[in-house]
Motif scaffolding. Structure first.
Motif, mmCIF file in Angstrom:
data_model
loop_
_atom_site.group_PDB
_atom_site.id
_atom_site.type_symbol
_atom_site.label_atom_id
_atom_site.label_comp_id
_atom_site.label_asym_id
_atom_site.label_seq_id
_atom_site.Cartn_x
_atom_site.Cartn_y
_atom_site.Cartn_z
ATOM 1 N N GLN A 70 0.836 -1.188 0.000
ATOM 2 C CA GLN A 70 0.000 0.000 0.000
ATOM 3 C C GLN A 70 0.882 1.254 0.000
ATOM 4 O OE1 GLN A 70 -3.082 1.877 3.071
ATOM 5 N NE2 GLN A 70 -3.406 -0.287 2.763
ATOM 6 N N LYS A 71 1.990 1.186 0.711
ATOM 7 C CA LYS A 71 2.944 2.309 0.766
ATOM 8 C C LYS A 71 3.510 2.606 -0.619
ATOM 9 C CE LYS A 71 6.207 5.002 2.727
ATOM 10 N NZ LYS A 71 6.442 6.041 1.753
ATOM 11 N N GLN A 72 3.791 1.570 -1.394
ATOM 12 C CA GLN A 72 4.305 1.785 -2.747
ATOM 13 C C GLN A 72 3.249 2.440 -3.636
ATOM 14 O OE1 GLN A 72 5.585 -2.371 -2.977
ATOM 15 N NE2 GLN A 72 7.562 -1.617 -3.738
ATOM 16 N N SER A 73 1.996 2.064 -3.481
ATOM 17 C CA SER A 73 0.913 2.711 -4.229
ATOM 18 C C SER A 73 0.836 4.187 -3.868
ATOM 19 C CB SER A 73 -0.429 2.038 -3.944
ATOM 20 O OG SER A 73 -0.439 0.720 -4.424
ATOM 21 N N VAL A 74 0.929 4.471 -2.575
ATOM 22 C CA VAL A 74 0.915 5.866 -2.106
ATOM 23 C C VAL A 74 2.097 6.620 -2.707
ATOM 24 C CG1 VAL A 74 1.238 7.328 -0.060
ATOM 25 C CG2 VAL A 74 -0.379 5.418 0.009
ATOM 26 N N ASP A 75 3.266 5.982 -2.728
ATOM 27 C CA ASP A 75 4.465 6.634 -3.275
ATOM 28 C C ASP A 75 4.314 6.952 -4.761
ATOM 29 O OD1 ASP A 75 5.620 6.523 -0.774
ATOM 30 O OD2 ASP A 75 6.925 4.811 -1.246
ATOM 31 N N PHE A 76 3.710 6.037 -5.526
ATOM 32 C CA PHE A 76 3.467 6.318 -6.952
ATOM 33 C C PHE A 76 2.622 7.581 -7.107
ATOM 34 C CE2 PHE A 76 4.215 1.652 -7.950
ATOM 35 C CZ PHE A 76 5.321 1.877 -8.749
ATOM 36 N N ALA A 77 1.508 7.629 -6.371
ATOM 37 C CA ALA A 77 0.616 8.784 -6.465
ATOM 38 C C ALA A 77 1.323 10.052 -5.994
ATOM 39 C CB ALA A 77 -0.657 8.541 -5.657
ATOM 40 N N TYR A 78 2.035 9.963 -4.891
ATOM 41 C CA TYR A 78 2.741 11.114 -4.329
ATOM 42 C C TYR A 78 3.696 11.708 -5.374
ATOM 43 C CZ TYR A 78 5.432 13.873 -0.958
ATOM 44 O OH TYR A 78 6.047 14.899 -0.285
ATOM 45 N N ASN A 79 4.478 10.859 -6.013
ATOM 46 C CA ASN A 79 5.451 11.345 -7.002
ATOM 47 C C ASN A 79 4.781 11.954 -8.229
ATOM 48 O OD1 ASN A 79 7.756 10.772 -5.501
ATOM 49 N ND2 ASN A 79 7.758 8.651 -6.170
ATOM 50 N N ASP A 95 2.616 15.125 4.226
ATOM 51 C CA ASP A 95 3.872 14.795 4.908
ATOM 52 C C ASP A 95 3.762 14.960 6.423
ATOM 53 O OD1 ASP A 95 5.165 14.149 2.548
ATOM 54 O OD2 ASP A 95 6.015 16.150 2.275
ATOM 55 N N ASN A 96 2.910 15.863 6.863
ATOM 56 C CA ASN A 96 2.766 16.123 8.291
ATOM 57 C C ASN A 96 1.802 15.171 8.997
ATOM 58 O OD1 ASN A 96 4.625 18.244 8.392
ATOM 59 N ND2 ASN A 96 3.102 19.689 7.656
ATOM 60 N N LYS A 97 1.172 14.291 8.254
ATOM 61 C CA LYS A 97 0.261 13.316 8.865
ATOM 62 C C LYS A 97 1.064 12.242 9.602
ATOM 63 C CE LYS A 97 -3.599 13.290 5.648
ATOM 64 N NZ LYS A 97 -4.736 13.270 6.557
ATOM 65 N N PRO A 98 0.473 11.661 10.642
ATOM 66 C CA PRO A 98 1.132 10.514 11.290
ATOM 67 C C PRO A 98 1.199 9.337 10.307
ATOM 68 C CG PRO A 98 -0.810 11.255 12.536
ATOM 69 C CD PRO A 98 -0.759 12.053 11.296
ATOM 70 N N PRO A 99 2.236 8.542 10.392
ATOM 71 C CA PRO A 99 2.408 7.429 9.444
ATOM 72 C C PRO A 99 1.200 6.504 9.337
ATOM 73 C CG PRO A 99 4.391 7.703 10.747
ATOM 74 C CD PRO A 99 3.365 8.645 11.320
ATOM 75 N N LEU A 100 0.497 6.272 10.441
ATOM 76 C CA LEU A 100 -0.659 5.370 10.390
ATOM 77 C C LEU A 100 -1.817 5.941 9.569
ATOM 78 C CD1 LEU A 100 -0.735 3.976 14.044
ATOM 79 C CD2 LEU A 100 0.000 2.815 11.951
ATOM 80 N N GLN A 106 -6.792 6.851 2.449
ATOM 81 C CA GLN A 106 -6.753 8.243 2.905
ATOM 82 C C GLN A 106 -6.178 9.168 1.834
ATOM 83 O OE1 GLN A 106 -8.216 9.199 5.862
ATOM 84 N NE2 GLN A 106 -8.020 11.189 4.879
ATOM 85 N N MET A 107 -5.207 8.688 1.074
ATOM 86 C CA MET A 107 -4.647 9.515 0.000
ATOM 87 C C MET A 107 -5.722 9.830 -1.030
ATOM 88 S SD MET A 107 -1.324 9.255 -2.420
ATOM 89 C CE MET A 107 -0.416 10.532 -1.560
ATOM 90 N N ARG A 108 -6.505 8.824 -1.393
ATOM 91 C CA ARG A 108 -7.573 9.064 -2.365
ATOM 92 C C ARG A 108 -8.575 10.081 -1.837
ATOM 93 N NH1 ARG A 108 -9.711 3.341 -3.870
ATOM 94 N NH2 ARG A 108 -9.696 3.337 -1.620
ATOM 95 N N VAL A 109 -8.941 9.963 -0.584
ATOM 96 C CA VAL A 109 -9.897 10.904 0.021
ATOM 97 C C VAL A 109 -9.304 12.320 0.030
ATOM 98 C CG1 VAL A 109 -11.008 11.562 2.203
ATOM 99 C CG2 VAL A 109 -11.089 9.178 1.420
ATOM 100 N N ASP A 110 -8.077 12.460 0.528
ATOM 101 C CA ASP A 110 -7.452 13.777 0.654
ATOM 102 C C ASP A 110 -7.247 14.460 -0.695
ATOM 103 O OD1 ASP A 110 -7.383 13.265 3.349
ATOM 104 O OD2 ASP A 110 -5.190 13.162 3.507
ATOM 105 N N PHE A 111 -6.816 13.710 -1.692
ATOM 106 C CA PHE A 111 -6.499 14.349 -2.967
ATOM 107 C C PHE A 111 -7.729 14.541 -3.848
ATOM 108 C CE2 PHE A 111 -2.405 13.751 -1.249
ATOM 109 C CZ PHE A 111 -1.678 14.818 -1.740
#
Length: 181
Positions: A70-79, A95-100, A106-111
């Motif tokens: 899931q972290k790699q998926s987040v990283d793809f979107a982030y980049n 970046d300021n969110k807690p790691p959990l 959450q990335m989909r919701v936020d963006f």
């Protein structure tokens, strides 16, 4: 009456098709990974198209027995968002969110919210217009250089134009370093 229907569970059918025809090679995965890395965010399209591309790659990697986290998926979107230059403020918040709290969901919701805010303020359309204009100019220059481009003039006879050598070919990296976006 027989209809040649298959009376097996769908899972068994899909598993059979995959085992028989669905060989996903490491080369295929690498090509798809590279294509995803090169993906640009197009603000004229719904953001879920980008999320779907990432999820399709995730599914492909799993089917190829090389699952990504899931972290790699987040990283793809982030980049991809970082490359666009449109989401700096939202990436700082991320970046300021807690790691959990940095999950794919959450990335989909936020963006999605970020895109909605940017569309509402008009920031998304203006930058996309400029980005598309620059992309079209670069594409036109690359096409001109890649097609044995010869300068022409109505003041030069056709015989003279044939004697003009074509402009030298250039590779994409040279052109990219010449044109600073």
């Amino acid at each position: 009456r027989a209809t040649n229907s298959i009376n097996l569970p769908i899972f068994d059918i899909i598993q059979y098709l995959y085992d028989t025809y669905g060989d996903i090679t490491p080369e295929t995965l690498e090509e798809e990974r590279e294509a995803l890395i090169k993906t640009d965010y197009d603000p004229n399209l719904p953001i879920d198209i980008l999320f779907s591309k990432i999820e399709m790659f995730t599914d492909l990697a799993s089917a190829g027995r090389s699952p990504i986290s899931q972290k790699q998926s987040v990283d793809f979107a982030y980049n991809i968002f970082r490359k666009s230059g449109l989401f700096t403020r939202y990436l700082i918040k991320w970046d300021n969110k807690p790691p959990l709290n940095k999950t794919w969901t959450q990335m989909r919701v936020d963006f999605r919210k970020a895109v909605k805010e940017l569309r509402k303020t008009g920031a998304l359309e203006v930058k996309s217009l400029h980005a598309n204009l620059v992309r079209d100019i670069v594409s036109g220059v690359q096409d001109a250089f890649s097609n044995d481009f010869r300068p022409t003039s109505p003041f030069v006879s056709p015989e003279m134009q044939d004697s003009i050598p074509p402009l030298q070919q250039t590779d994409e990296s040279t052109l990219d370093s010449t044109i600073q976006l």
